[in-house]
Design an enzyme around this catalytic site. Structure first.
Site, PDB file in Angstrom:
ATOM      1  N   THR A 199     -18.435   3.789 -20.981  1.00  0.00           N
ATOM      2  CA  THR A 199     -19.275   4.847 -21.536  1.00  0.00           C
ATOM      3  C   THR A 199     -20.714   4.491 -21.213  1.00  0.00           C
ATOM      4  O   THR A 199     -21.016   3.325 -20.979  1.00  0.00           O
ATOM      5  CB  THR A 199     -19.110   4.875 -23.081  1.00  0.00           C
ATOM      6  OG1 THR A 199     -17.752   5.141 -23.399  1.00  0.00           O
ATOM      7  CG2 THR A 199     -19.994   5.877 -23.768  1.00  0.00           C
ATOM      8  N   ARG A 227      -7.306  13.830 -26.395  1.00  0.00           N
ATOM      9  CA  ARG A 227      -7.861  12.724 -27.177  1.00  0.00           C
ATOM     10  C   ARG A 227      -9.391  12.757 -27.100  1.00  0.00           C
ATOM     11  O   ARG A 227      -9.972  12.844 -26.032  1.00  0.00           O
ATOM     12  CB  ARG A 227      -7.348  11.399 -26.637  1.00  0.00           C
ATOM     13  CG  ARG A 227      -7.914  10.136 -27.351  1.00  0.00           C
ATOM     14  CD  ARG A 227      -9.066   9.530 -26.612  1.00  0.00           C
ATOM     15  NE  ARG A 227      -9.461   8.229 -27.138  1.00  0.00           N
ATOM     16  CZ  ARG A 227     -10.571   7.591 -26.793  1.00  0.00           C
ATOM     17  NH1 ARG A 227     -11.417   8.135 -25.915  1.00  0.00           N
ATOM     18  NH2 ARG A 227     -10.878   6.416 -27.313  1.00  0.00           N
ATOM     19  N   GLY A 229     -12.728  10.551 -28.306  1.00  0.00           N
ATOM     20  CA  GLY A 229     -13.089   9.235 -28.823  1.00  0.00           C
ATOM     21  C   GLY A 229     -14.294   9.303 -29.741  1.00  0.00           C
ATOM     22  O   GLY A 229     -14.575  10.324 -30.376  1.00  0.00           O
ATOM     23  N   ASP A 230     -15.014   8.206 -29.791  1.00  0.00           N
ATOM     24  CA  ASP A 230     -16.186   8.115 -30.671  1.00  0.00           C
ATOM     25  C   ASP A 230     -17.434   8.757 -30.067  1.00  0.00           C
ATOM     26  O   ASP A 230     -18.355   9.140 -30.797  1.00  0.00           O
ATOM     27  CB  ASP A 230     -16.486   6.644 -30.982  1.00  0.00           C
ATOM     28  CG  ASP A 230     -16.737   5.815 -29.723  1.00  0.00           C
ATOM     29  OD1 ASP A 230     -16.160   6.128 -28.654  1.00  0.00           O
ATOM     30  OD2 ASP A 230     -17.521   4.851 -29.803  1.00  0.00           O
ATOM     31  N   THR A 250     -20.445   1.630 -26.971  1.00  0.00           N
ATOM     32  CA  THR A 250     -19.464   1.731 -25.903  1.00  0.00           C
ATOM     33  C   THR A 250     -18.274   0.867 -26.326  1.00  0.00           C
ATOM     34  O   THR A 250     -18.395   0.017 -27.198  1.00  0.00           O
ATOM     35  CB  THR A 250     -20.015   1.218 -24.551  1.00  0.00           C
ATOM     36  OG1 THR A 250     -20.351  -0.172 -24.683  1.00  0.00           O
ATOM     37  CG2 THR A 250     -21.266   1.966 -24.116  1.00  0.00           C
ATOM     38  N   GLY A 251     -17.126   1.100 -25.698  1.00  0.00           N
ATOM     39  CA  GLY A 251     -15.953   0.299 -26.042  1.00  0.00           C
ATOM     40  C   GLY A 251     -14.921   1.120 -26.792  1.00  0.00           C
ATOM     41  O   GLY A 251     -14.963   2.353 -26.767  1.00  0.00           O
ATOM     42  N   GLY A 253     -13.221   3.375 -28.828  1.00  0.00           N
ATOM     43  CA  GLY A 253     -13.718   4.415 -29.713  1.00  0.00           C
ATOM     44  C   GLY A 253     -12.957   4.541 -31.007  1.00  0.00           C
ATOM     45  O   GLY A 253     -13.532   4.872 -32.047  1.00  0.00           O
TER      46      GLY A 253
HETATM   47  N1  GLY Z   1     -16.180   4.719 -26.428  1.00  0.00           N
HETATM   48  C1  GLY Z   1     -15.553   5.582 -25.532  1.00  0.00           C
HETATM   49  C2  GLY Z   1     -14.234   6.031 -25.948  1.00  0.00           C
HETATM   50  O1  GLY Z   1     -13.525   5.352 -26.664  1.00  0.00           O
HETATM   51  O2  GLY Z   1     -13.857   7.123 -25.546  1.00  0.00           O
END
Ligand code: GLY
Length: 349
Positions: A199, A227, A229-230, A250-251, A253
């Protein structure tokens, strides 16, 4: 060309590795400790974003214009397989993008989730903020909204990303009907397959001292279609409070969504914590809540990584991750370069 910082990070702090410090080293330590503005920070893949954003800020741009223009470079780059055009697709081979932005002076926000066929979801997120009464649009509705504003549809799946996806599909289950060109994985699924939560997040303070941020991603590679994410969730992938500071992530989510950690980190800074200490506190919170067996390795450590990046109103900044070493991108108005992140554990196999 990547210029590495001369600062060495430990799990909990930053210290100089030199006995004799140059004048510029002393100045740099002062800037880190006391803060300076304008300032732009971003994830490791955002070194071009910080450069572009600072160039715009120095010409008087609002921080939101600047950080979005910065991440647009990466969104449009087919070589970055974690963001925008060229990002790794979902399990059906379709690229679905998530993004949000937040404008400090108006405390306004916009976001899109599972957006297909548009290279720059951050620009659409901004339009959701400015040209609708909503904060988050997803899927087909987000695409219709983008097209209503003149965005053109593009196939976001590059040949490189398609080949990675096909490799993933062909190697994930030895008993399914997708045959790899050669059996080279010795029973180890995913070998040689690019698999990522990558990300980009970018946070900036402009010449007026106003703070804004943006986060944008193609999300978890090979995810189940739909899906989200965060990254497009305010308080998770990004949070900005113009009086306090900003945080992006990042990482993985899912763990961030369960903790709304960017919001937490901004609140910790409001209570006086430095950005880097607040990021590390956020990391510890996430780990303390990771209780299901899929999230914990045999040695008791987390089976995932997550990273936070934060700056405060004074222009102090920091980043922390579960695993490291790692670096992030910083432009303090004088130099555009990588800085070391704090981290809890050394990378393991
Ligand atoms: N942080 C990006 C995701 O999990 O989609």
């Amino acid at each position: 060309m990547i210029r590495r910082s001369f600062l060495k990070t430990s799990a909990f702090g930053i210290g100089s590795t030199f006995v004799f410090k140059s004048h510029s080293a002393i100045l740099e330590n002062e800037i880190i400790q006391n803060g300076s503005t304008p300032l732009v920070i971003s994830s490791y893949n955002g070194i071009r974003a910080t450069e572009k954003a600072m160039e715009m800020i120095n010409k008087g741009a609002d921080a939101l214009d600047a950080v979005i223009a910065g991440v647009n470079i990466v969104e449009e780059d087919p070589e970055d397989m974690t963001v925008g055009f060229g990002g790794l697709p979902n399990e059906d081979g379709v690229v679905e993008l998530d993004s949000c932005c937040m404008h400090g002076p108006t405390h306004n926000a916009g976001a899109v989730g599972a957006l297909q066929n548009i290279k720059t979801p951050s620009k659409v997120a901004r339009l959701v903020m400015e040209r609708s009464d909503h904060v988050l649009l997803v899927g087909k509705g987000a695409l219709r909204f983008a097209k209503a504003h003149g965005f053109k549809e593009t196939n976001l799946l590059t040949e490189r990303a398609r080949e990675q996806w096909l490799k993933w599909k062909e190697t994930r289950d030895p008993d399914d009907n997708w045959f790899p060109p050669e059996i080279d994985n010795k029973g180890k699924a995913y070998k040689g397959v690019n698999y990522t939560y990558g990300t980009i997040t970018c946070l900036g303070i402009d010449l007026k001292g106003n703070i804004s941020g943006v986060t944008t991603t193609s999300g978890l590679s090979y995810k189940i279609a739909g899906r989200i994410g965060d990254s497009p969730i305010i308080g998770a992938g990004l949070y900005v409070d113009n009086e306090v500071g900003a945080c992006g992530s990042t990482g993985r989510g899912e763990e961030n969504l369960k903790n709304l950690t960017s919001f937490l980190i901004v609140e910790l800074m409001r209570n006086g914590m430095s950005p880097k200490d607040a990021c590390m506190e956020g990391i510890k919170r996430v780990i303390s809540h990771a209780k299901t067996k899929e999230l914990i390795k045999e040695n008791g450590r987390p089976a995932f990584n997550i990273r936070y990046y934060a700056l405060n109103k004074q222009g102090q900044f920091g980043s922390a991750s579960i695993y490291g070493p790692a670096e992030f991108s910083v432009n303090d108005g004088n130099e555009n370069k990588f800085h070391p992140s704090d981290y809890l554990y050394e990378w393991e196999d």
